[in-house]
Design an enzyme around this catalytic site. Structure first.
Site, PDB file in Angstrom:
ATOM      1  CE  LYS A  80      78.791  98.975 149.486  1.00  0.00           C
ATOM      2  NZ  LYS A  80      79.697  97.809 149.722  1.00  0.00           N
ATOM      3  CB  SER A 155      82.238  99.290 152.565  1.00  0.00           C
ATOM      4  OG  SER A 155      81.786  98.244 151.591  1.00  0.00           O
ATOM      5  CB  SER A 179      81.576  95.237 152.380  1.00  0.00           C
ATOM      6  OG  SER A 179      82.794  95.586 152.561  1.00  0.00           O
TER       7      SER A 179
END
Length: 491
Positions: A80, A155, A179
């Site tokens: 990420k 997210s 997330s």
């Protein structure tokens, strides 16, 4: 060679360890897969082809030299874009850091490299991890491989989408309010939030410092446990890092895979029963509960009366901390700099830079947080929210005196269409309704696929006490052994 992109991380590691496939071959296969499908998924913001192949060659050379390598050596991983990577762009999904190449690796990335994993690149995300759909990325939304007209969660939707599209067998996410777990649920993958402080935040670009937790994403529970073991543990560079060993999550996952939950007590949170989960989600969850019972678990109802206040408390605490953390992005030290024509004051340059660099959701949360921390309102908002956080922690403590773990749906609904909730922030925030309590408490949580609703994945969440991460892996692996993994439609 068999299509390695369809294999689990454990299977790939076995191929590399025995010499049935080289790390370079495995890496190239995944790079080819990314090139073939990511135009439709947009899971990656940056693909580090040269770096990945160099790392793979290094693994092969060390293996050939007889060096004993870790259990994930040669396995590709997607990271990420919230974690710093030396010399590789780190944008946090924001224009304000477009093109920034950090001079250092985060601890998580350092440990991935030490474990011999091969970093493919950086995955898409909601800007500064603020969102539940990856639609707030400054670089366009990621798409769900189950239906590319739908969201992959947020997210960390890019990491979850990369897994579901078979672009990577492993990924790293970060979980501030859900997330990791919520994207896992809506893409039919596994996402685990470790105990807060159990994984290092050094080099994690901060959103909410008391909540942010990096963790593993995978397609199976065992793969997630292996990745958790590789990245977890104390880090003296992170002041919130817990000086305690990582629980034996790998052994717990293997134990759970036997399908025996005899003697395990699981609590269903009463307060989550009336929170408006879609009928299909509720039905899939109830079927999973029946399965857990058949595996030997005892199911009891548990009341956690303050969980109903978790969502509003979170949306005071997290924005308050973000308004403080994001003050560093001023157009002076790094990143975007706008309006510096020699005729403007420093304050004007800062204002223009932030106006151009931050997206609408980030601005919304900065303003909310700044207001909540302002003179005369601090006690009424931020202070009061922290008191609620204490009450939620007490609810968890009381619950874990009666049960080994709590279970719930991971999210109230399946993946919704792109654009369906962007005009209504509250409806977007509801995606994390069931995941936020664990963040406020600091305990671990995992989402594991438990079925389908309307042909789309549904996740079951297991929440465990702090530093009892192994419990959630055992329960999740047991359920996985009974219901199997989910395979999205062919892309």
């Amino acid at each position: 060679m068999t299509d390695v992109t369809a294999m689990t991380a454990t299977q790939i590691a076995g191929l590399v360890a025995t010499g049935a496939a080289s790390a370079v071959e495995v890496t190239q296969a995944h790079l080819d897969r990314i090139a073939a499908v990511d135009g439709r998924v947009n899971a990656f913001l940056h693909v580090d082809t040269e770096g990945a192949l160099a790392a793979a060659r290094d693994v092969d050379a060390r293996r050939a030299a007889g060096e004993e390598l870790g259990p994930l050596a040669g396995v590709p991983v997607a990271v990420k874009d919230v974690l710093t990577t030396k010399g590789v762009p780190t944008t946090v999904g924001s224009k304000i850091l477009e093109g920034w190449r950090p001079p250092y690796d985060s601890t998580i990335v350092q440990r991935l490299r030490a474990a011999g994993t091969v970093m493919l690149g950086k995955t898409n995300m909601d800007e500064f991890a603020m969102g539940s759909s990856t639609e707030y990325s400054a670089y366009g939304p990621s798409r769900n491989p189950w239906d590319t007209d739908r969201i992959p969660g947020g997210s960390g939707g890019g990491s979850a989408a990369a897994l579901a599209a078979y672009e990577a067998p492993l990924a790293i996410g970060s979980d501030t309010g859900g997330s990791i777990r919520q994207p896992g649920a809506v893409t039919g993958t596994v996402g685990a939030k470790p105990t807060y402080g159990g994984t290092s935040r050094y080099g994690l670009v901060a959103f909410s410092s008391s909540l942010d937790t990096p963790g593993p994403c995978a397609r199976t529970v065992l793969d997630a446990a292996l990745l958790h073991a590789a990245i977890g543990g104390h880090d003296p560079r992170d002041s919130t890092s817990i000086p305690a060993p990582v629980p034996d999550v790998v052994a717990a996952a293997k134990l759970g895979a036997t399908g025996d939950l005899s003697g395990v007590r699981l609590g269903i949170v009463t307060e989550f029963g009336g929170e408006g989960a879609e009928p299909g989600v509720t039905a899939a969850f109830n079927e999973a509960v029946d399965t857990l019972t058949k595996l030997g678990a005892e199911i009891v109802e548990i009341s956690c009366p303050h969980f109903r206040y978790a969502l509003p408390a979170y949306y005071l605490i997290a924005p308050s901390e973000c308004s403080s953390n994001l003050a560093r992005f001023d157009g002076v030290r790094f990143g975007l700099r706008t309006g510096d024509d020699g005729n403007r004051s420093l304050e004007e340059v800062m204002s223009l830079t932030r106006e151009a660099g931050f997206g609408p959701e980030v601005k919304r949360r900065i303003m909310l947080g700044t207001y909540a921390l302002s003179s005369g309102y601090y006690d009424a908002y931020y202070g009061q929210a922290q008191k609620v956080r204490t009450l939620i922690t007490r609810d968890f403590t009381a619950a874990f005196e009666r049960v080994d773990a709590l279970i719930s749906p991971t999210t109230p609904f399946v993946a919704f269409p792109l654009g369906a909730r962007t005009s209504d922030p509250y409806q977007m925030y509801l995606a994390d309704l069931f995941t936020i309590p664990s963040n406020l408490y600091g305990g671990p949580g995992i989402s594991v696929p438990c079925g389908l609703s309307e042909g789309l994945p549904v996740g079951l969440q297991v929440m465990a006490p702090t530093l009892a991460d192994d419990r959630m892996y055992r329960v999740a692996a047991a359920l996985e052994s009974a219901v199997g993994t989910l395979t999205p439609p062919t892309m």
